[in-house]
Design a protein around this motif. Structure first.
Motif, PDB file in Angstrom:
ATOM      1  N   THR A 108      -8.178  49.510  43.721  1.00  8.90           N
ATOM      2  CA  THR A 108      -7.699  50.900  43.604  1.00  8.90           C
ATOM      3  C   THR A 108      -8.790  51.856  43.135  1.00  8.90           C
ATOM      4  O   THR A 108      -8.585  53.076  43.145  1.00  8.90           O
ATOM      5  N   ASN A 109      -9.929  51.335  42.688  1.00  5.87           N
ATOM      6  CA  ASN A 109     -11.004  52.196  42.179  1.00  5.87           C
ATOM      7  C   ASN A 109     -11.798  52.824  43.328  1.00  5.87           C
ATOM      8  O   ASN A 109     -12.024  52.193  44.363  1.00  5.87           O
ATOM      9  N   ASN A 110     -12.234  54.055  43.101  1.00  7.52           N
ATOM     10  CA  ASN A 110     -13.045  54.745  44.090  1.00  7.52           C
ATOM     11  C   ASN A 110     -14.506  54.318  44.003  1.00  7.52           C
ATOM     12  O   ASN A 110     -14.975  53.858  42.964  1.00  7.52           O
ATOM     13  N   ILE A 111     -15.221  54.535  45.095  1.00  5.76           N
ATOM     14  CA  ILE A 111     -16.669  54.329  45.133  1.00  5.76           C
ATOM     15  C   ILE A 111     -17.323  55.532  44.464  1.00  5.76           C
ATOM     16  O   ILE A 111     -17.053  56.685  44.836  1.00  5.76           O
ATOM     17  N   GLY A 112     -18.182  55.285  43.473  1.00  5.08           N
ATOM     18  CA  GLY A 112     -18.842  56.399  42.785  1.00  5.08           C
ATOM     19  C   GLY A 112     -19.723  57.195  43.730  1.00  5.08           C
ATOM     20  O   GLY A 112     -19.466  58.375  44.015  1.00  5.08           O
ATOM     21  N   TYR A 113     -20.784  56.568  44.234  1.00  7.28           N
ATOM     22  CA  TYR A 113     -21.675  57.164  45.233  1.00  7.28           C
ATOM     23  C   TYR A 113     -21.992  56.105  46.278  1.00  7.28           C
ATOM     24  O   TYR A 113     -22.199  54.929  45.961  1.00  7.28           O
ATOM     25  N   ALA A 114     -22.078  56.529  47.523  1.00  8.77           N
ATOM     26  CA  ALA A 114     -22.587  55.674  48.595  1.00  8.77           C
ATOM     27  C   ALA A 114     -23.432  56.540  49.515  1.00  8.77           C
ATOM     28  O   ALA A 114     -22.922  57.491  50.124  1.00  8.77           O
ATOM     29  N   SER A 115     -24.723  56.240  49.579  1.00  5.84           N
ATOM     30  CA  SER A 115     -25.639  56.981  50.453  1.00  5.84           C
ATOM     31  C   SER A 115     -25.988  56.098  51.638  1.00  5.84           C
ATOM     32  O   SER A 115     -26.578  55.019  51.470  1.00  5.84           O
TER      33      SER A 115
ATOM     34  N   PRO B  93     -51.616  56.206  56.814  1.00  8.69           N
ATOM     35  CA  PRO B  93     -52.257  56.535  58.098  1.00  8.69           C
ATOM     36  C   PRO B  93     -51.235  56.794  59.187  1.00  8.69           C
ATOM     37  O   PRO B  93     -50.237  56.082  59.313  1.00  8.69           O
ATOM     38  N   SER B  94     -51.472  57.853  59.979  1.00  9.69           N
ATOM     39  CA  SER B  94     -50.550  58.215  61.053  1.00  9.69           C
ATOM     40  C   SER B  94     -50.493  57.101  62.094  1.00  9.69           C
ATOM     41  O   SER B  94     -51.500  56.461  62.399  1.00  9.69           O
ATOM     42  N   VAL B  95     -49.304  56.887  62.644  1.00  7.99           N
ATOM     43  CA  VAL B  95     -49.107  55.872  63.666  1.00  7.99           C
ATOM     44  C   VAL B  95     -48.584  56.542  64.925  1.00  7.99           C
ATOM     45  O   VAL B  95     -48.077  57.668  64.874  1.00  7.99           O
ATOM     46  N   PRO B  96     -48.681  55.881  66.099  1.00 10.53           N
ATOM     47  CA  PRO B  96     -48.128  56.475  67.329  1.00 10.53           C
ATOM     48  C   PRO B  96     -46.644  56.783  67.188  1.00 10.53           C
ATOM     49  O   PRO B  96     -45.919  56.150  66.399  1.00 10.53           O
ATOM     50  N   SER B  97     -46.177  57.745  67.970  1.00 10.54           N
ATOM     51  CA  SER B  97     -44.796  58.223  67.858  1.00 10.54           C
ATOM     52  C   SER B  97     -43.778  57.109  68.028  1.00 10.54           C
ATOM     53  O   SER B  97     -42.718  57.125  67.396  1.00 10.54           O
ATOM     54  N   ASN B  98     -44.088  56.127  68.890  1.00 16.46           N
ATOM     55  CA  ASN B  98     -43.094  55.086  69.151  1.00 16.46           C
ATOM     56  C   ASN B  98     -43.039  54.039  68.043  1.00 16.46           C
ATOM     57  O   ASN B  98     -42.254  53.096  68.126  1.00 16.46           O
ATOM     58  N   LYS B  99     -43.855  54.201  66.999  1.00 21.24           N
ATOM     59  CA  LYS B  99     -43.811  53.279  65.868  1.00 21.24           C
ATOM     60  C   LYS B  99     -43.282  53.941  64.594  1.00 21.24           C
ATOM     61  O   LYS B  99     -43.257  53.321  63.529  1.00 21.24           O
ATOM     62  N   VAL B 100     -42.859  55.177  64.705  1.00 17.72           N
ATOM     63  CA  VAL B 100     -42.353  55.913  63.555  1.00 17.72           C
ATOM     64  C   VAL B 100     -40.878  55.565  63.338  1.00 17.72           C
ATOM     65  O   VAL B 100     -40.091  55.499  64.289  1.00 17.72           O
ATOM     66  N   ASP B 101     -40.500  55.354  62.077  1.00 18.40           N
ATOM     67  CA  ASP B 101     -39.089  55.176  61.748  1.00 18.40           C
ATOM     68  C   ASP B 101     -38.393  56.535  61.806  1.00 18.40           C
ATOM     69  O   ASP B 101     -38.737  57.449  61.048  1.00 18.40           O
ATOM     70  N   ILE B 102     -37.406  56.654  62.687  1.00 20.25           N
ATOM     71  CA  ILE B 102     -36.672  57.899  62.883  1.00 20.25           C
ATOM     72  C   ILE B 102     -35.371  57.824  62.100  1.00 20.25           C
ATOM     73  O   ILE B 102     -34.600  56.870  62.251  1.00 20.25           O
ATOM     74  N   ILE B 103     -35.115  58.826  61.268  1.00 18.37           N
ATOM     75  CA  ILE B 103     -33.844  58.890  60.543  1.00 18.37           C
ATOM     76  C   ILE B 103     -32.790  59.443  61.487  1.00 18.37           C
ATOM     77  O   ILE B 103     -32.822  60.613  61.867  1.00 18.37           O
ATOM     78  N   VAL B 104     -31.838  58.593  61.884  1.00 20.04           N
ATOM     79  CA  VAL B 104     -30.810  59.014  62.840  1.00 20.04           C
ATOM     80  C   VAL B 104     -29.499  59.367  62.150  1.00 20.04           C
ATOM     81  O   VAL B 104     -28.623  59.991  62.759  1.00 20.04           O
ATOM     82  N   PHE B 105     -29.362  58.964  60.900  1.00 21.46           N
ATOM     83  CA  PHE B 105     -28.145  59.323  60.160  1.00 21.46           C
ATOM     84  C   PHE B 105     -28.450  59.230  58.676  1.00 21.46           C
ATOM     85  O   PHE B 105     -29.085  58.279  58.219  1.00 21.46           O
ATOM     86  N   GLU B 106     -28.014  60.240  57.915  1.00 16.34           N
ATOM     87  CA  GLU B 106     -28.212  60.229  56.471  1.00 16.34           C
ATOM     88  C   GLU B 106     -27.111  61.057  55.833  1.00 16.34           C
ATOM     89  O   GLU B 106     -26.967  62.246  56.131  1.00 16.34           O
ATOM     90  N   GLU B 107     -26.311  60.436  54.976  1.00 16.06           N
ATOM     91  CA  GLU B 107     -25.179  61.140  54.384  1.00 16.06           C
ATOM     92  C   GLU B 107     -24.764  60.447  53.088  1.00 16.06           C
ATOM     93  O   GLU B 107     -24.863  59.223  52.981  1.00 16.06           O
ATOM     94  N   THR B 108     -24.319  61.238  52.129  1.00 17.79           N
ATOM     95  CA  THR B 108     -23.855  60.711  50.852  1.00 17.79           C
ATOM     96  C   THR B 108     -22.389  61.085  50.647  1.00 17.79           C
ATOM     97  O   THR B 108     -21.995  62.228  50.888  1.00 17.79           O
ATOM     98  N   LYS B 109     -21.605  60.121  50.205  1.00 15.73           N
ATOM     99  CA  LYS B 109     -20.214  60.362  49.849  1.00 15.73           C
ATOM    100  C   LYS B 109     -20.037  60.057  48.362  1.00 15.73           C
ATOM    101  O   LYS B 109     -20.622  59.122  47.828  1.00 15.73           O
ATOM    102  N   LYS B 110     -19.179  60.866  47.720  1.00 22.38           N
ATOM    103  CA  LYS B 110     -18.977  60.750  46.268  1.00 22.38           C
ATOM    104  C   LYS B 110     -17.489  60.594  45.952  1.00 22.38           C
ATOM    105  O   LYS B 110     -16.653  61.286  46.536  1.00 22.38           O
ATOM    106  N   ASN B 111     -17.214  59.655  45.044  1.00 21.68           N
ATOM    107  CA  ASN B 111     -15.864  59.491  44.491  1.00 21.68           C
ATOM    108  C   ASN B 111     -14.802  59.415  45.592  1.00 21.68           C
ATOM    109  O   ASN B 111     -13.884  60.219  45.670  1.00 21.68           O
TER     110      ASN B 111
END
Length: 937
Positions: A584-591, A497-515
């Protein structure tokens, strides 16, 4: 373009706006949860009155062919004092007509969001709560209610456009110069820009800000932006309703007959986008008018209404592929388990119900419908950990098992199914039902399906499954990180169910890094958000890391899992988070994914992302165009000048394709500065006929130039609105033709911000048959320079394939006779085009990459004085001998500044025939002017 108008809901199956035996059925009206309940009864009652009036006017306008038979109104779940039937999986965004808070740009006027071409249906009609709750004032301001309804309905359903001009608009002006040829040569008469079947005779020019006489714009020679022709009732107009919907009795569309004559040569938006076709011609080309007969008689045209309310609880069932291929070449099952557990732990709210099934050669139940809470989450997560791959791929059996779990769990109708699979149908089990055979069973049970396809090998019917159930389709490339599949899982929450705008979770940052060995990320908490901040980092192949935020370091050693930090509130500012491997090991994936809610009652900046093909396969055998759109708003106000980038993930590359989306008014963007950013996706795989899938995400960043467009003209009460009234006032100017911004627009800086939104999957077939022409320049403009010494042409360049790449050549043809530039098949043989010797900078006539703004300054001796000229640009690609023609731009090269004529002895409105001589609106580029003045000196 909105390609899908059907919605599943728990009453009678598929709710789909359809046309049946002359009647439109299941028109869905939705009301925003931002609207308070105190006006609920007035809004609901007046909606019914307005639509009934619209139905009767539609019957007249369609000449007896169509009316509105049934309507359903979805009210917010918080409106519990209203008697309504409870339904599941319907949301505010599903509405054909959406009732929302007032727009700063459009004010209280109804408007239709149109992102498609001529004849293509719009996204939705929006009206404000203030417009509908005060019905009497609405009629006084906007004219007959039924005509106002049909004016928007025709744009939404049939893909026609406005047939009037807009004050201050360079492309579709409120007044234009009508050229007539006399014994003395060219004569140009100022004329109001309305497509009417007879000439306007009863009107007066009025300044809506002073209520006095109009003034001439010193730069253009035309009446200024505040001048409007106020019409009387003595004009005898019968058409077009798309030109003057507020005039009583003007309820017909223009056509090609003498009685309802269409003016195909005036500069209206409809003429431009529909190539001069009359509105009724375009309407009759719509499938609703197949077999059309004029003056049909329909008895018993009653419009029925039903009030619905979204049920508070939601029901989900996961249908998971555990066939052998899920762990053969790639560890898809491992990714499926990880993302499913993350979704269960962090995204699903307490109180929803969840069931889980699995399928391979056979299908079975993993978990019956279970209420999700603190106690049940670990149990459900443990069941997911126990999944093992092996066996065939009996897709239909899995879908049927999901339906069974819902039904036995008490969900007879409705619910959302999340269907994750990687393979084509390969079934030797007892139930060999295919996806195509299962779809009717799903629609009968009214379940929406979110499809998540691993790899291009997943069944070709999977996108059709999302389409037929009005769900969403997502694609997860094997070489992508957790972000893509996590985003797909979160897509299922759209149908809560739709909720008022001030109750919506806003995605402010999203990024994936590999190896990588270390990660440093910066995110912004802007002034509109900051509550309930969640920082989630989803790891795969984690060697053990230190995570530092706000001078606090945490250690996280789980190989595959989610690290989370939560804050009740963060203050406005820029924050940094660092992630570093402790060895010394790299991170495989981090989102990394950061969300926040609005501060108190502040309206946050939000974005959504979609394509013109929706849940349809883009078949290049018919050269289907794929437009990528992103809309950026604060409430209902457009955010302009932002940096908007579409990222398209693909199977064969670790690096996504990037497309910079533009809000320039150039194809495929219809209106500049309206917050809708768009470009074409043309860089898909063109080497194969096989189906290829792509995953779309849009990212928005605030810049020094990004602003919130709050409309223009400040009223005495300090409000800003726009509309199409019968008599404009300070609070009711007219919007919006080719651009929502004028010189007096109220623009406030956004500051730095960042937003992200998933756009679902794009599926292309027969890519090797794609043969796109060059793009059409749709925002060519002509204007005068300083002191009328020179002229300026401006446009956004087209590409070699739509707006992608660089074309071989462009030419700008011109003539004093508009008829010469209308016929594209003869222009090249009969007209001159601009050459290097006629422009200030010859390099401006060289092609540049598609999407680049171009400014060309003509030398002062190119155009004859006191003459009107018409310009048209052609973009050429020699390979394939392809061409694309632009819109027509015009300019009047006046030498002496005209003034408004005296009205002594004249009836109001007789000014229309007097010669003023002028040009269209000027936009001068400072650097170009400087160069010209320096050259002149």
């Amino acid at each position: 373009m909105r390609l899908k108008l059907c919605v599943l809901f728990s009453i009678q199956g598929v709710l789909c706006l359809n046309f049946n035996n002359h009647g439109y059925e299941d028109l869905l009206v939705t009301i925003s949860p931002d609207i308070p309940v105190d006006s609920a009864e007035a809004i609901i009652n007046n909606l019914q009155t307005w639509i009934k009036a619209g139905s009767e006017t539609l019957y007249k306008s369609s000449r007896g062919w169509a009316y509105i038979r049934s309507v359903r109104i979805l009210i917010p779940s918080a409106w519990t004092n209203i008697n309504a039937t409870e339904v599941e999986s319907l949301v505010f965004q599903d509405g054909d007509i959406q009732v929302n808070i007032k727009s700063g740009v459009y004010g209280n006027t109804p408007y239709t969001l149109q992102t498609g071409d001529c004849g293509e249906e719009g996204e939705y009609i929006q009206i404000s709560d203030e417009f509908i709750k005060d019905y009497d004032s609405m009629e006084n301001m906007f004219g007959p209610a039924g005509q106002v309804f049909v004016h928007e309905w025709a744009k939404y359903r049939y893909g026609v456009f406005d047939e009037f001009g807009y004050p201050g608009d360079e492309k579709y002006p409120m007044f234009y110069f009508k050229t007539e040829w006399t014994m003395q040569g060219q004569v140009n008469k100022i004329t109001p820009n309305f497509c009417t079947n007879v000439e306007l005779v009863d009107y007066e020019l009025k300044d809506w800000t002073t209520e006095g006489e109009c003034q001439i714009d010193q730069m253009t020679g035309l009446p200024n932006n505040n001048c409007f022709p106020v019409l009387g009732q003595g004009n005898g107009i019968r058409s077009s309703i798309m030109a003057i919907p507020y005039l009583i009795g003007n309820d017909q569309f223009c056509d090609d007959t003498e009685n309802l004559y269409h003016q195909d040569d005036i500069p209206t938006k409809h003429n431009d986008l529909c190539k001069g076709k009359s509105t009724f011609t375009v309407i009759k080309e719509h499938e609703d008018f197949n077999g059309y007969l004029n003056n049909t008689t329909i008895e018993g045209r009653e419009t029925k209404f039903e009030i619905l309310r979204a049920r508070a609880g939601s029901n989900f069932v996961m249908v998971l592929d555990v066939s052998g291929s899920m762990m053969q070449e790639f560890p898809r099952l491992t990714r499926l388990i990880q993302s499913s557990k993350r979704w269960l732990e962090y995204d699903l709210e307490d109180g929803v119900s969840l069931g889980i099934t699995k399928f391979s050669t056979t299908a079975s139940i993993v978990a019956d419908m279970t209420m999700v809470n603190t106690g049940s989450r670990p149990t459900l997560a443990g069941l997911l950990d126990g999944l093992v791959a092996g066996g065939g791929t009996c897709l239909g059996a899995g879908l049927k098992k999901g339906l069974e779990v819902l039904k036995t769990g008490g969900v007879e109708k409705g619910g959302v199914m999340i269907f994750l699979t990687d393979g084509v149908f390969d079934c030797n089990g007892p139930d060999r039902t295919t996806i195509a055979e299962a779809i009717p069973l799903i629609t009968v049970q009214e379940v929406r399906v979110i499809t998540i396809a691993f790899s291009n090998m997943a069944d070709n019917d999977i996108i059709n499954l999302a389409k037929e159930t009005d769900g969403k389709a997502f694609f997860v490339p094997d070489n992508s990180g957790p972000e893509v599949i996590n985003t797909a899982m979160q897509g299922s929450l759209t149908y809560q169910p739709s909720v008022p705008s001030n109750k919506v979770d806003i995605i402010v940052f999203e990024e994936t890094k590999k190896n990588t060995h270390s990660i440093l990320a910066e995110f912004i908490i802007d002034e509109t958000i900051g509550k309930n901040v969640s920082i989630q980092i989803d790891f795969s192949d984690n060697p053990g890391v230190d995570i530092t935020f706000n001078d606090t370091t945490d250690q996280f050693d789980t190989d595959t899992g989610v690290f989370e930090l939560s804050f009740d509130e963060l203050s406005q500012g820029v924050y940094n988070i660092s992630i570093t491997s402790r060895n010394t090991n790299n991170i495989g994936y981090a989102s990394l994914r950061i969300t926040a809610k609005a501060r108190s009652n502040t309206v946050p900046i939000m974005t959504n992302c979609w394509t013109s093909v929706g849940n349809n396969i883009a078949d290049m055998a018919s050269n289907t165009k794929i437009a990528v759109n992103a809309r950026v708003l604060q409430g209902t106000n457009p955010v302009i000048g932002a940096k908007v980038t579409a990222y398209i993930e693909r199977e064969d590359s670790d690096i996504p394709l990037e497309i910079s989306l533009l809000d320039s008014g150039s194809n495929p963007d219809n209106v500049a500065n309206d917050g809708v950013y768009a470009r074409y996706f043309a860089n898909f795989d063109q080497t194969t006929a096989d189906n290829k899938r792509y995953s779309l995400k849009c990212q928005v960043e605030g810049t020094d130039d990004s602003q919130i467009n709050q409309g223009f003209i400040v009223t005495r009460q300090g409000e800003t609105t726009r509309s199409l009234p019968s008599q404009p006032s300070e609070g009711n100017p007219i919007c919006c033709g080719s651009n929502t911004v004028r010189d007096d627009s109220i623009l406030t800086p956004t500051g730095n911000f960042r937003r992200s939104s998933a756009g679902g999957s794009i599926e292309v077939k027969n890519g090797n048959q794609a043969n796109y022409p060059p793009g059409e320049v749709s925002n060519l403009k002509a204007s005068q320079g300083k002191d009328n010494v020179y002229q300026i042409l401006q446009f956004t360049s087209a590409g070699a394939r739509l707006d992608y790449g660089t074309a071989d050549e462009f030419r700008i043809y011109y003539s004093k006779n508009k008829t010469d530039v209308l016929q594209t098949n003869t222009i090249m043989d009969s007209l001159d085009y601009l050459t290097a010797s006629q422009v200030l900078d010859p390099n401006a006539l060289k092609t540049v990459e598609g999407g680049t703004d171009v400014v060309i300054i003509l030398l002062d001796d190119v155009l004859e004085p006191e003459q009107q000229y018409f310009f048209r640009l052609v973009t050429l690609v020699r390979n394939g001998n392809m061409e694309a023609w632009s819109n027509i731009a015009s300019i009047y090269n006046y030498q002496e500044q005209p003034s408004l004529p005296e009205e002594d002895g004249l009836k109001p409105g007789a000014i229309v025939g007097m010669v003023l001589g002028s040009i269209f609106t000027v936009f001068v580029v400072a650097g170009a002017i400087f160069l010209y003045i320096r050259r002149d000196n």
